[in-house]
Design a protein around this motif. Structure first.
Motif, mmCIF file in Angstrom:
data_model
loop_
_atom_site.group_PDB
_atom_site.id
_atom_site.type_symbol
_atom_site.label_atom_id
_atom_site.label_comp_id
_atom_site.label_asym_id
_atom_site.label_seq_id
_atom_site.Cartn_x
_atom_site.Cartn_y
_atom_site.Cartn_z
ATOM 1 N N ARG A 97 2.545 0.870 7.623
ATOM 2 C CA ARG A 97 1.614 1.639 6.785
ATOM 3 C C ARG A 97 1.632 1.153 5.346
ATOM 4 O O ARG A 97 0.603 1.210 4.659
ATOM 5 C CB ARG A 97 1.968 3.130 6.819
ATOM 6 C CG ARG A 97 1.562 3.863 8.074
ATOM 7 C CD ARG A 97 1.467 5.366 7.844
ATOM 8 N NE ARG A 97 2.678 5.943 7.295
ATOM 9 C CZ ARG A 97 3.728 6.332 8.012
ATOM 10 N NH1 ARG A 97 3.708 6.189 9.332
ATOM 11 N NH2 ARG A 97 4.784 6.860 7.419
ATOM 12 N N GLU A 120 6.980 13.425 -4.755
ATOM 13 C CA GLU A 120 7.212 13.589 -6.181
ATOM 14 C C GLU A 120 8.540 12.941 -6.553
ATOM 15 O O GLU A 120 9.469 12.877 -5.751
ATOM 16 C CB GLU A 120 7.238 15.075 -6.550
ATOM 17 C CG GLU A 120 5.906 15.777 -6.379
ATOM 18 C CD GLU A 120 5.969 17.215 -6.856
ATOM 19 O OE1 GLU A 120 7.084 17.680 -7.186
ATOM 20 O OE2 GLU A 120 4.919 17.868 -6.893
ATOM 21 N N THR A 165 0.845 -1.193 0.000
ATOM 22 C CA THR A 165 0.000 0.000 0.000
ATOM 23 C C THR A 165 0.880 1.242 0.000
ATOM 24 O O THR A 165 1.444 1.608 1.041
ATOM 25 C CB THR A 165 -0.908 0.026 1.243
ATOM 26 O OG1 THR A 165 -1.628 -1.205 1.339
ATOM 27 C CG2 THR A 165 -1.880 1.187 1.187
ATOM 28 N N PRO A 166 1.049 1.915 -1.144
ATOM 29 C CA PRO A 166 1.890 3.115 -1.181
ATOM 30 C C PRO A 166 1.392 4.158 -0.181
ATOM 31 O O PRO A 166 0.188 4.352 -0.018
ATOM 32 C CB PRO A 166 1.740 3.616 -2.620
ATOM 33 C CG PRO A 166 1.403 2.381 -3.400
ATOM 34 C CD PRO A 166 0.535 1.563 -2.480
ATOM 35 N N PRO A 167 2.319 4.805 0.525
ATOM 36 C CA PRO A 167 1.916 5.791 1.537
ATOM 37 C C PRO A 167 1.327 7.039 0.896
ATOM 38 O O PRO A 167 1.620 7.362 -0.258
ATOM 39 C CB PRO A 167 3.233 6.107 2.253
ATOM 40 C CG PRO A 167 4.286 5.843 1.217
ATOM 41 C CD PRO A 167 3.775 4.687 0.409
ATOM 42 N N GLU A 168 0.507 7.728 1.655
ATOM 43 C CA GLU A 168 -0.057 9.017 1.241
ATOM 44 C C GLU A 168 0.360 10.084 2.239
ATOM 45 O O GLU A 168 0.232 9.870 3.444
ATOM 46 C CB GLU A 168 -1.587 8.923 1.159
ATOM 47 C CG GLU A 168 -2.109 7.997 0.085
ATOM 48 C CD GLU A 168 -1.867 8.525 -1.327
ATOM 49 O OE1 GLU A 168 -1.550 9.734 -1.456
ATOM 50 O OE2 GLU A 168 -1.963 7.732 -2.270
ATOM 51 N N PRO A 169 0.862 11.228 1.776
ATOM 52 C CA PRO A 169 1.118 11.557 0.365
ATOM 53 C C PRO A 169 2.385 10.873 -0.140
ATOM 54 O O PRO A 169 3.310 10.630 0.629
ATOM 55 C CB PRO A 169 1.302 13.073 0.399
ATOM 56 C CG PRO A 169 1.863 13.340 1.767
ATOM 57 C CD PRO A 169 1.206 12.342 2.677
ATOM 58 N N PHE A 170 2.412 10.575 -1.435
ATOM 59 C CA PHE A 170 3.581 9.961 -2.056
ATOM 60 C C PHE A 170 4.467 11.079 -2.590
ATOM 61 O O PHE A 170 3.979 12.014 -3.223
ATOM 62 C CB PHE A 170 3.126 9.052 -3.197
ATOM 63 C CG PHE A 170 4.073 7.921 -3.501
ATOM 64 C CD1 PHE A 170 4.269 6.902 -2.589
ATOM 65 C CD2 PHE A 170 4.769 7.874 -4.710
ATOM 66 C CE1 PHE A 170 5.132 5.847 -2.861
ATOM 67 C CE2 PHE A 170 5.623 6.831 -4.993
ATOM 68 C CZ PHE A 170 5.810 5.820 -4.062
#
Length: 284
Positions: free
Chosen positions: A270, A147, A140-145
């Protein structure tokens, strides 16, 4: 059982012939023995800049019950042992005049062996580090990812990898090798380091992975220079290298985190990693 039930050898092929199936029966808990012996098998003792490695196994009723290895001058690494098994091994090694700098194992085994080593040698154990082993569930990619983008490290990154590896080893309390060029060259050749780049193309973090053995790949090392931390770069690099491990066909993607660092432990959870076991490292 007795201390003599432990079979010691310097022959890696003999060790793997007898203990290979046992190590592969629990690939997550045995991730370190699996990856280290694979590196020794494919690259020899130079893989760890070590003196002659030593291996050991405990057999009971014709089946391997436990194993260990050591790549001097590094610490002894053990698979899970009962307190009695740990005491017998300590007695065997002490009786052979072995001088150990420390031990690395699951928490209970490390504590049992450290206590036994003190009884048999008088050496005072000091807890060096506590680690938690994690297994990837749903990535699950973290938020915010942040740039930027991930890319595989190549030959143009060689000096950067060597520098960051030295800094990483220093950060975890180790002593960097005088020449870690082979470390970088091997990982570049096999595309095992992922870099996270800022939008301007500057590398800001790295995450590596071990070769796949027994269906498992371990993420290591994960490093971001101190002045670039707190911006999500390590999480992004870890996500990218985890994707690479899954794409390579790994059934289990693993990593260790220092329990003294709550930030990294929270981050890994996370992004989908779940704790499976605690480990401890003692110095003697």
């Amino acid at each position: 059982m007795s201390p003599d039930d432990w079979h010691l050898t310097e022959d890696l092929e003999d060790f793997l012939a007898r203990a290979g199936d046992f190590l592969q029966s629990r690939p997550a808990l045995h991730t370190v023995p699996l990856t280290v012996t694979e590196a020794l098998r494919t690259r020899g003792a130079d893989a760890y800049g070590a003196d002659t490695p030593v291996f050991g196994l405990l057999e009971r009723a014709g089946a391997v019950r436990a194993a260990f290895f050591r790549t001097p001058p590094r610490r002894l690494t053990l698979t899970p042992l009962t307190p009695e098994e740990a005491d017998d091994l300590a007695a065997r090694l002490a009786g052979l005049g072995q001088v150990l700098p420390g031990v690395n194992a699951d928490h209970d085994t490390a504590a049992s062996f450290a206590g036994a080593w003190r009884r048999h040698t008088g050496a005072l154990p000091t807890l060096h580090e506590r680690e938690r082993l994690y297994r990837l569930g749903t990535l699950t990619p973290p938020e915010p990812f942040p740039e930027g983008r991930g890319r595989v490290a190549g030959e143009r990154d060689r000096e950067q990898l060597m520098l960051w590896h030295r800094e990483f080893v220093t950060d975890i309390g180790g002593t960097p090798a005088g020449d870690n060029s082979s470390w970088a060259d091997t990982r570049i050749a096999h595309e095992r380091i992922t870099l996270w780049e800022a939008p301007d193309g500057t590398p800001v973090s790295m995450a590596g992975r071990t070769p796949m053995v027994a269906g498992q790949i371990r993420v290591t090392p994960v490093y971001t220079p101190a002045h670039l931390r707190g911006r999500g770069y390590a999480g992004a690099a870890t996500v990218e290298v985890s994707r690479a491990a899954l794409a390579a066909g790994a059934a289990e993607v693993l990593l260790f985190a220092d329990l003294a660092n709550p930030t990294s432990n929270a981050l890994y959870q996370r992004i989908g990693y779940h704790p499976i076991a605690d480990f401890a490292v003692y110095d003697f």
